[in-house]
Design an enzyme around this catalytic site. Structure first.
Site, PDB file in Angstrom:
ATOM      1  CG  ASN A 147      -0.788  -0.241   2.470  1.00 53.22           C
ATOM      2  OD1 ASN A 147      -0.257  -1.265   2.850  1.00 53.22           O
ATOM      3  ND2 ASN A 147      -1.116   0.712   3.309  1.00 53.22           N
ATOM      4  CG  ASP A 148      -0.095   4.032   2.878  1.00 57.09           C
ATOM      5  OD1 ASP A 148      -1.016   3.476   2.279  1.00 57.09           O
ATOM      6  OD2 ASP A 148      -0.185   4.432   4.053  1.00 57.09           O
ATOM      7  CG  ASP A 207      -0.225   7.714   8.403  1.00 55.53           C
ATOM      8  OD1 ASP A 207       0.289   6.664   8.834  1.00 55.53           O
ATOM      9  OD2 ASP A 207      -1.380   7.773   7.962  1.00 55.53           O
ATOM     10  CB  SER A 249       2.393   5.497   6.428  1.00 51.96           C
ATOM     11  OG  SER A 249       1.958   4.560   5.489  1.00 51.96           O
ATOM     12  CD  GLN A 252       2.782   1.101   5.697  1.00 52.37           C
ATOM     13  OE1 GLN A 252       1.874   0.773   6.426  1.00 52.37           O
ATOM     14  NE2 GLN A 252       4.029   1.283   6.139  1.00 52.37           N
TER      15      GLN A 252
HETATM   16  N1  DQQ Z   1      -1.944   2.918   5.698  1.00 52.44           N
HETATM   17  C1  DQQ Z   1      -2.815   3.996   5.982  1.00 52.44           C
HETATM   18  C2  DQQ Z   1      -2.027   4.793   6.958  1.00 52.44           C
HETATM   19  C3  DQQ Z   1      -1.351   3.766   7.768  1.00 52.44           C
HETATM   20  C4  DQQ Z   1      -1.017   2.746   6.761  1.00 52.44           C
HETATM   21  C5  DQQ Z   1      -3.197   4.709   4.737  1.00 52.44           C
HETATM   22  C6  DQQ Z   1      -1.110   1.357   7.305  1.00 52.44           C
HETATM   23  O1  DQQ Z   1      -2.793   5.623   7.757  1.00 52.44           O
HETATM   24  O2  DQQ Z   1      -0.186   4.241   8.410  1.00 52.44           O
HETATM   25  O3  DQQ Z   1      -3.438   3.829   3.665  1.00 52.44           O
HETATM   26  O4  DQQ Z   1      -0.701   0.440   6.298  1.00 52.44           O
END
Ligand code: DQQ
Length: 482
Positions: free
Chosen positions: A32-33, A153, A94, A49
């Site tokens: 992900n991120d 984050d 993140s 991530q």
């Molecule tokens: N993904 C979210 C964030 C978090 C992360 C956003 C967890 O808030 O830190 O997609 O994988």
């Protein structure tokens, strides 16, 4: 036997027609991120991530890749893994990377079930390959006087000889927020209050939701821009705010969606380059069922690297970096033509990994459309439609795939055009990924999963009055993993 299974699994993924070829993604599993983007010496680092155990979001690590040009990537060993018993025991969520006077330093959110989130830090002594964690969270708990939804984050920058940091959050009953902290050494932080608080009761011009994730904050053309990902009930999306930053407070004067593909351009992060540009990557999430994702064995793609700019109508826009043209291969063109209303007009262009440039004078009344990834009988097609009367660009996914396992909703971007202004489209197709940029001021990023191997045609269609095709070019794009 295991080796054989691994090989055939990877081979299957490589020949998966939905897998992008010129966008970054890991070899397999969940991504992900984008995290920790940083230019270090001659190398660009992209962390992300990542769940090495499978194509689902759990037990998140930081994956790592490097590049010399932001286009071609080398996979690197995992950078961060959860530490049993530590503040990040259930996930390294993140965060960002900074250069602490020569020491590469990551600031990220440690996640512990059921929902504990604490800021953590790690440093590298070997050129950003392995990371040593600071033994304690760098902020033990969120501010006690706030009733928060989320505390996670990070974006960190230098300001007036100190470090400044924002953490994403939401204040129950009020709205999304980002909390400002300051520090001299990145390890002890003083709380400076909310930078700005959104109003979750306000729906115009865009609802800013109840919790802001993945904040990014930087100066842009004389004022400041705050980018946040709005987490709430679906759909998620990313907002951009422009405004004035003074004395630790930010006053937005303009708020809008950053990309009109909503959830498919989420949690973006930027990095400043030495040449003055600010580069953004966003996470392009899947648009199909969990079962389909698990069966595929991979999930999540990074957007193309984009340069953050201010558009001609004052919005924050992120457009493909100039270097993306280096990926162009064989070119095909279509001659200028008048497109009459009625039947589909097929072009000689076809493919699943293309860049297209299309310039059209839309009809004074009615709509003009570009059909993409279209099957010869039109049963499958993703339709990009412009309607001058409503000043709307729509990415219609209702028949993108014959499969019922994928998302079929449409995306709409407001795009007023001056009376004689052409519609100028730049479209990137890459397997299941589509990125559309219109008139250098709007973008729509999405996912499509055509089920038929012959769904690779491009056609034009007009309803109402005739339209003029001014220019159409397309390029087969390079395979960055070949
Ligand atoms: N993904 C979210 C964030 C978090 C992360 C956003 C967890 O808030 O830190 O997609 O994988």
């Amino acid at each position: 036997m295991t080796l054989f299974l691994m090989r055939s699994k990877e081979q299957g993924m490589i020949s998966d027609p939905h897998r992008p070829r010129y966008h970054f993604l890991p070899l397999a599993n969940w991504m992900n991120d984008p995290n920790g983007l940083i230019q270090w010496g001659e190398t660009f680092h992209l962390f992300y991530q990542y769940n090495p155990a499978g194509a689902y979001h759990r037990n998140i690590h930081w994956g790592h890749a490097t590049s010399a040009d932001l286009l071609y990537w080398q996979h690197q060993p995992i950078a961060l893994a959860p530490t049993p018993g530590g503040p990040d025991a259930d996930g390294c969520w993140s965060g960002c990377a900074v250069n602490d006077y020569g020491t590469p330093t990551l600031i990220y959110t440690g996640f512990r079930l059921p929902e504990e989130q604490t800021p953590c830090l790690a440093v590298s002594r070997d050129g950003l390959l392995t990371w040593q964690k600071w033994p304690e969270p760098i902020i033990p708990a969120p501010p006690a006087d706030l009733d928060l939804l989320g505390f996670r984050d990070h974006t960190v920058w230098r300001e007036n000889g100190r470090w400044a940091m924002l953490i994403g959050a939401g204040i129950r009953g009020q709205g999304g927020t980002v909390l400002l902290y300051r520090s001299d050494d990145l390890r002890r932080w003083e709380y400076g209050g909310p930078l700005v608080i959104g109003d979750a009761g306000q729906f115009d011009p865009v609802w800013t939701g109840t919790l802001w994730e993945c904040p990014d904050f930087f100066s842009l053309n004389g004022d400041h821009a705050l980018i946040c990902s709005v987490w709430d009930r679906c759909p998620y999306y990313t907002i951009a705010m422009r405004g004035a930053y003074r004395d630790g407070r930010f006053t937005p004067s303009l708020t809008h969606k950053l990309d009109y593909g909503d959830a498919h351009f989420y949690a973006p992060q930027t990095m400043p380059l030495r040449d003055g540009r600010r580069i953004m990557f966003g996470w392009v999430m899947e648009g199909r069922s969990e079962a389909a994702v698990l069966a595929a064995g991979w999930a999540g793609v990074m957007s193309l690297p984009r340069e953050v700019q201010v558009s001609s109508d004052g919005q924050v826009v992120a457009l493909p970096i100039a270097e993306v043209t280096q990926l162009r291969g064989m070119e095909r063109r279509m001659s200028p033509a008048r497109i009459m209303p009625g039947a589909l007009q097929w072009t000689p262009i076809c493919g699943a990994h293309l860049e297209l440039e299309v310039v059209l004078l839309p009809p004074s009344q009615g709509t003009c459309s570009v059909w993409l990834r279209a099957s010869p009988d039109g049963a499958e097609a993703t339709i990009l439609r412009y309607n001058r009367a409503t000043a709307t660009l729509t990415l219609d996914r209702s028949r993108s795939s014959l499969s019922s396992d994928v998302w079929h909703d449409s995306h709409h971007a407001p795009l007023p055009l001056a009376p004689d202004e052409p519609l100028r489209l730049r479209i990137f197709l890459d397997g299941s990924l589509i990125e559309v940029f219109a008139n250098d001021r709007r973008s729509i990023t999405s996912r499509i999963y055509p089920s038929r191997p012959d769904s690779d045609g491009v056609a034009l269609q007009v309803e109402g009055n005739p339209a003029e095709l001014v220019m159409m070019r397309a390029w087969e794009m390079a395979d960055i993993w070949a």
